[in-house]
Design a protein around this motif. Structure first.
Motif, mmCIF file in Angstrom:
data_model
loop_
_atom_site.group_PDB
_atom_site.id
_atom_site.type_symbol
_atom_site.label_atom_id
_atom_site.label_comp_id
_atom_site.label_asym_id
_atom_site.label_seq_id
_atom_site.Cartn_x
_atom_site.Cartn_y
_atom_site.Cartn_z
ATOM 1 N N SER A 1 -40.479 -64.351 -44.519
ATOM 2 C CA SER A 1 -40.062 -63.482 -43.427
ATOM 3 C C SER A 1 -41.169 -63.338 -42.395
ATOM 4 N N ALA A 2 -40.775 -63.423 -41.126
ATOM 5 C CA ALA A 2 -41.738 -63.241 -40.048
ATOM 6 C C ALA A 2 -42.148 -61.779 -39.919
ATOM 7 N N LYS A 3 -41.255 -60.884 -40.356
ATOM 8 C CA LYS A 3 -41.562 -59.455 -40.283
ATOM 9 C C LYS A 3 -40.672 -58.703 -41.271
ATOM 10 N N THR A 4 -41.230 -57.763 -41.955
ATOM 11 C CA THR A 4 -40.436 -56.921 -42.855
ATOM 12 C C THR A 4 -40.207 -55.559 -42.206
ATOM 13 N N ARG A 5 -39.152 -54.898 -42.676
ATOM 14 C CA ARG A 5 -38.827 -53.574 -42.162
ATOM 15 C C ARG A 5 -38.518 -52.640 -43.322
ATOM 16 N N ARG A 6 -38.755 -51.363 -43.104
ATOM 17 C CA ARG A 6 -38.436 -50.347 -44.101
ATOM 18 C C ARG A 6 -37.205 -49.587 -43.621
ATOM 19 N N ILE A 7 -36.253 -49.425 -44.523
ATOM 20 C CA ILE A 7 -35.044 -48.667 -44.191
ATOM 21 C C ILE A 7 -34.731 -47.698 -45.326
ATOM 22 N N ARG A 8 -34.048 -46.607 -44.978
ATOM 23 C CA ARG A 8 -33.552 -45.660 -45.972
ATOM 24 C C ARG A 8 -32.070 -45.911 -46.160
ATOM 25 N N ILE A 9 -31.626 -45.948 -47.381
ATOM 26 C CA ILE A 9 -30.204 -46.064 -47.671
ATOM 27 C C ILE A 9 -29.787 -44.791 -48.392
ATOM 28 N N ILE A 10 -28.848 -44.072 -47.786
ATOM 29 C CA ILE A 10 -28.422 -42.773 -48.310
ATOM 30 C C ILE A 10 -26.972 -42.867 -48.772
ATOM 31 N N ASN A 11 -26.757 -42.589 -50.045
ATOM 32 C CA ASN A 11 -25.414 -42.548 -50.612
ATOM 33 C C ASN A 11 -24.848 -41.153 -50.349
ATOM 34 N N THR A 12 -23.870 -41.066 -49.450
ATOM 35 C CA THR A 12 -23.339 -39.750 -49.089
ATOM 36 C C THR A 12 -22.520 -39.125 -50.214
#
Length: 217
Positions: A121-132
């Motif tokens: 990967s040229a760049k990684t990202r951080r994400i939040r995954i929220i189970n409603t």
């Protein structure tokens, strides 16, 4: 048993494969599993530079234009030779002719596509995954090139029924075949860095809304 092999890998994911029995490297934007090579040449002194590079990016070993190992004019022979300041390694010929060096190995390992396992990967990202449904939240590091489907597969260890949810960002259904940027989930890390702000405090959140069906991978 692994059911799914990612197309993209982060440098962190490559770095954990750092042992002779599990040896990955990356170079020129690709990721390679050199474990079979390490097993084949176990005990060979020429394996040492490769073992020392386990889990790392070795793009600096290569000429990006030729995709081959860097070269230089050898001061002893005044001939064009491979340049290996990290030490001579497997499939690199000796500086001077030797009768005990076999050159009938075919293609050198760095030109063998059979070792390739994916793309770096040229760049990684951080994400939040929220189970409603359950209010559970998980923080994932993903590859920016990955589609939402691929991100979903990364999330499966936390929720085997992840495909039974509608994935949304700011109230809009995500296109599962698009990546984060294509789904208009902006990458603002650089802006936060320039402002001296902690980007992790503003990690974008994807909300999962439960559907009626139960889909399991």
């Amino acid at each position: 048993m692994e059911l799914f092999r990612p197309r993209y890998y982060s440098p962190k994911e490559v770095s954990v494969h750092n042992r002779p029995g599990d040896l990955w490297v990356s170079y020129l934007g690709r990721v390679y599993d050199l474990t079979p090579l390490a097993k084949e040449h176990k005990g060979d002194l020429l394996l040492k530079p490769i073992l020392e590079a386990a889990g790392k990016d070795i793009s600096h070993w290569f000429n990006p234009k030729t995709k081959d190992i860097q070269t230089h004019i050898d001061p002893l022979t005044c001939c064009l030779k491979y340049y290996t300041p990290q030490g001579r390694f497997i499939h690199i010929p000796p500086p001077l002719p030797r009768s005990d060096w076999a050159n009938d190995f075919g293609r050198p390992w760095w030109k063998e596509s059979k070792y390739e396992v994916g793309i770096l990967s040229a760049k990684t990202r951080r994400i939040r995954i929220i189970n409603t449904l359950t209010s559970q939240e998980h923080l994932l590091e993903v590859c920016s090139e990955e589609s939402i489907w691929e991100i979903l597969r990364r999330y499966l260890p936390f929720n085997a029924h992840a495909a039974s949810y509608t994935w949304k960002y700011e109230g809009v259904n995500l296109d599962m075949n698009w990546n984060l940027q294509q789904n208009r989930i902006p990458d603002e890390d650089e802006e936060f860095y320039e402002l001296g702000m902690d980007a992790d405090a503003f990690t974008p959140a994807i909300l999962l809304y439960f559907n009626d069906d139960l889909t399991e991978f």
